[in-house]
Motif scaffolding. Structure first.
Motif, PDB file in Angstrom:
ATOM      1  N   HIS A   1       0.844  -1.200   0.000  1.00  0.00           N
ATOM      2  CA  HIS A   1       0.000   0.000   0.000  1.00  0.00           C
ATOM      3  C   HIS A   1       0.875   1.243   0.000  1.00  0.00           C
ATOM      4  O   HIS A   1       1.762   1.391   0.833  1.00  0.00           O
ATOM      5  CB  HIS A   1      -0.950   0.028   1.203  1.00  0.00           C
ATOM      6  CG  HIS A   1      -1.952   1.145   1.119  1.00  0.00           C
ATOM      7  ND1 HIS A   1      -2.860   1.238   0.082  1.00  0.00           N
ATOM      8  CD2 HIS A   1      -2.172   2.231   1.904  1.00  0.00           C
ATOM      9  CE1 HIS A   1      -3.605   2.329   0.250  1.00  0.00           C
ATOM     10  NE2 HIS A   1      -3.206   2.946   1.337  1.00  0.00           N
TER      11      HIS A   1
ATOM     12  N   HIS B   1       0.973   5.637  -1.761  1.00  0.00           N
ATOM     13  CA  HIS B   1       0.498   6.689  -2.674  1.00  0.00           C
ATOM     14  C   HIS B   1       1.745   7.497  -2.994  1.00  0.00           C
ATOM     15  O   HIS B   1       2.103   8.425  -2.265  1.00  0.00           O
ATOM     16  CB  HIS B   1      -0.561   7.586  -2.017  1.00  0.00           C
ATOM     17  CG  HIS B   1      -1.636   6.819  -1.319  1.00  0.00           C
ATOM     18  ND1 HIS B   1      -2.626   6.148  -2.002  1.00  0.00           N
ATOM     19  CD2 HIS B   1      -1.866   6.574  -0.011  1.00  0.00           C
ATOM     20  CE1 HIS B   1      -3.419   5.542  -1.133  1.00  0.00           C
ATOM     21  NE2 HIS B   1      -2.980   5.771   0.085  1.00  0.00           N
TER      22      HIS B   1
ATOM     23  N   HIS C   1      -9.151   1.352   0.380  1.00  0.00           N
ATOM     24  CA  HIS C   1      -8.973   1.571   1.821  1.00  0.00           C
ATOM     25  C   HIS C   1     -10.194   1.034   2.551  1.00  0.00           C
ATOM     26  O   HIS C   1     -11.323   1.218   2.095  1.00  0.00           O
ATOM     27  CB  HIS C   1      -8.888   3.063   2.135  1.00  0.00           C
ATOM     28  CG  HIS C   1      -7.702   3.761   1.576  1.00  0.00           C
ATOM     29  ND1 HIS C   1      -7.703   4.384   0.357  1.00  0.00           N
ATOM     30  CD2 HIS C   1      -6.454   3.937   2.089  1.00  0.00           C
ATOM     31  CE1 HIS C   1      -6.506   4.927   0.147  1.00  0.00           C
ATOM     32  NE2 HIS C   1      -5.728   4.669   1.179  1.00  0.00           N
TER      33      HIS C   1
ATOM     34  N   HIS D   1      -5.165  -1.107   5.437  1.00  0.00           N
ATOM     35  CA  HIS D   1      -5.410  -0.794   6.855  1.00  0.00           C
ATOM     36  C   HIS D   1      -6.183  -1.869   7.614  1.00  0.00           C
ATOM     37  O   HIS D   1      -5.621  -2.551   8.450  1.00  0.00           O
ATOM     38  CB  HIS D   1      -6.063   0.583   7.035  1.00  0.00           C
ATOM     39  CG  HIS D   1      -5.259   1.668   6.416  1.00  0.00           C
ATOM     40  ND1 HIS D   1      -3.960   1.931   6.798  1.00  0.00           N
ATOM     41  CD2 HIS D   1      -5.518   2.525   5.382  1.00  0.00           C
ATOM     42  CE1 HIS D   1      -3.471   2.919   6.059  1.00  0.00           C
ATOM     43  NE2 HIS D   1      -4.389   3.288   5.195  1.00  0.00           N
TER      44      HIS D   1
ATOM     45  N   ASP E   1       2.254   2.943   3.230  1.00  0.00           N
ATOM     46  CA  ASP E   1       1.238   3.967   2.985  1.00  0.00           C
ATOM     47  C   ASP E   1       1.914   5.204   2.390  1.00  0.00           C
ATOM     48  O   ASP E   1       3.139   5.290   2.299  1.00  0.00           O
ATOM     49  CB  ASP E   1       0.448   4.298   4.254  1.00  0.00           C
ATOM     50  CG  ASP E   1      -0.931   4.900   3.928  1.00  0.00           C
ATOM     51  OD1 ASP E   1      -1.252   5.056   2.733  1.00  0.00           O
ATOM     52  OD2 ASP E   1      -1.678   5.208   4.867  1.00  0.00           O
TER      53      ASP E   1
HETATM   54 ZN   LIG Z   1      -3.624   4.886   1.847  1.00  0.00          ZN
END
Ligand SMILES: [Zn+2]
Length: 462
Positions: free
Chosen positions: A63, A65, A229, A266, A317
């Motif tokens: 995960h 971004h 998510h 998550h 993340d």
């Molecule tokens: Zn995220």
């Protein structure tokens, strides 16, 4: 076909017993064999001396971004929803140049922390800002890392009861068309693939039910995976209950979003029933402990999920909620979180290594190809110098890798047998220039945001 022999190395293959002093024989991009003792004599082989090193599978990041490299350090003391509301306005200004610089730096940083495969979840596509998806793919290609970009999306802006401002959302039809095009253009399903695309509407509070349903149908028609998510904060749970009368996992079940082709980021706030549902359906999750800690979201029930047979991988993340987080460091963070919550037997160093490798591979549907060191799998290998001067007092090299707050030197990182890192330096790209381009992306994004009237609040607290 080139041959590489890694010798005199402690091997932690994740699947099968550890080999305290052994060798790994690589032919082309695959592991041909591994075993105890010296390597066989192979003419013209490149030999890598692994004395004092631990060999593990390359770490798998499930995960991220990457664009958020350009928006680090902002909204430092905010909840997830406060942080998002502030940052959506900044992200609305990003362009392909920002994404290119951010993705290069973010992926390079991951490789330096032992990562050989990374996913990315890109869900902000402001109009007229260039081809953002292509920009991050170009960065991954240049570095030589295995890449699983997920074409994200948001279609429920504030005017539709969602959290993001309308300026960063897209129309459902254009999302589906762009996502299909991304899969058709880039997705490579082959065994050795370095590029696979997933379908990833952003979150329950920024996406319509129609988009979730249509996205699942699209992904399944094309044989690609689904990501979003889920259950990150209690604010999200309240939002779901208020909007659709269901808790997040029940909502996903109604939308057809559970199964072995789905992994969620998550999954912090799960009930016992939710955990069993994940285990029974083969639904995976990406544990992102630093980000969850940074945003005060909570501690995921990872040790209980593992005990009940659910698939768990790791994720750093986005860098805006986990500034300068290394993937190797997330093994330690995961271990400490679980032990703080459940006691000292909650997660072992080897379990932390397993979720960082094979768990991640399972999230990405690549457990046949990567995630462990086995004959026939791809030669994605991290060689950690755990026997260096300071670490030499720790006789268990897996403990030295996972327990320390400072990563052992990365002697070598191989992706499909190709060297990406050697002696803590990127070898496929100019490392300093890559890092500087990440800083330039940050400054460019804030300047572009300022031009459209969004000023970053550099609130730091006391
Ligand atoms: Zn995220």
């Amino acid at each position: 076909m080139s041959t590489i022999l890694v010798e005199n190395v402690h091997i932690a293959p994740v699947v099968g017993p550890e080999i305290p002093s052994g060798h790994i024989h690589i032919e082309g991009d695959r592991i041909a064999a591994l075993g105890a003792g010296p390597a066989p004599a192979v003419p013209d082989a490149v030999r890598i001396d692994g004395t004092g090193c631990l060999a593990t599978p390359g770490l798998v990041n499930t995960h991220h971004h990457l664009y958020q490299w350009a928006s680090q350090g902002l909204a430092q003391n905010a909840t997830l929803f406060e942080w998002l509301v502030e940052l959506y306005e900044i992200w609305a200004a990003m362009d392909a140049e920002v994404v290119r610089g951010a993705a290069g730096a973010g992926l390079g940083y991951l490789a330096l922390s032992g990562c050989t495969t990374s996913s990315d979840h890109h869900y902000v596509f402001p109009k007229g800002r260039g081809d953002l998806f292509a920009a991050e793919i170009e960065a991954a290609r240049e570095l030589g890392i295995r890449f699983h970009p997920a074409r994200g999306s948001m279609d429920r802006g504030k005017s539709q009861g969602g959290l993001p401002p309308d300026v960063v959302v897209e129309e459902l039809d254009e999302i589906l068309a762009a996502t299909a095009e991304a899969v058709d253009t880039y997705h490579d399903p082959s065994f050795s693939s370095k590029l696979r695309v997933a379908v990833a509407p952003c979150s329950p509070f920024s996406v319509s039910a129609d988009l979730m349903i249509e996205a699942a149908a699209l992904a399944r028609s094309k044989g690609v995976r689904l990501h979003t998510h889920l259950a990150e904060t209690l604010d999200e749970e309240e939002h779901c209950l208020a909007q659709v009368g269901l808790r997040p996992v029940d909502y996903m079940e109604r939308l057809g979003w559970l199964g072995p082709d789905v992994w969620f980021a998550h999954a912090v706030h799960l009930s016992d029933t939710d955990i069993d549902t994940f285990a029974q359906t083969g639904t995976g999750s990406a544990h992102c402990p630093s980000s969850n800690g940074r945003l005060g979201a909570g501690i995921a029930r990872v040790s209980e999920m593992l005990r009940r047979g659910a698939v768990v991988g790791l994720g750093v993340d986005g860098s805006a909620s986990a500034e300068l987080t290394s993937l190797s460091g997330e093994m330690r963070q995961a271990l400490l979180f679980q032990r703080a919550r459940y006691g000292p037997t909650a997660l072992t160093a080897r379990q932390a290594l397993e979720i960082a490798t094979l768990g991640g591979a399972r999230n990405l549907g690549r457990q046949e190809e990567i995630g462990s060191l086995e004959a026939g799998k791809l030669a994605d290998i991290a060689l950690w110098r755990t026997g260096g001067a300071f670490a030499s007092a720790v006789t268990d090299p897996v403990c030295a890798l996972v327990f320390g707050s400072r990563q052992p030197p990365l002697a070598r990182l191989l992706v499909g047998g190709e060297t990406v890192v050697e002696d803590d330096e990127l070898r496929t790209v100019a490392q300093d220039a890559l890092g500087r381009a990440g800083g330039e992306a940050h400054r460019r994004l804030l300047r572009l945001a300022g031009e459209r009237g969004s000023v970053a609040r550099r609130e730091v607290g006391r």
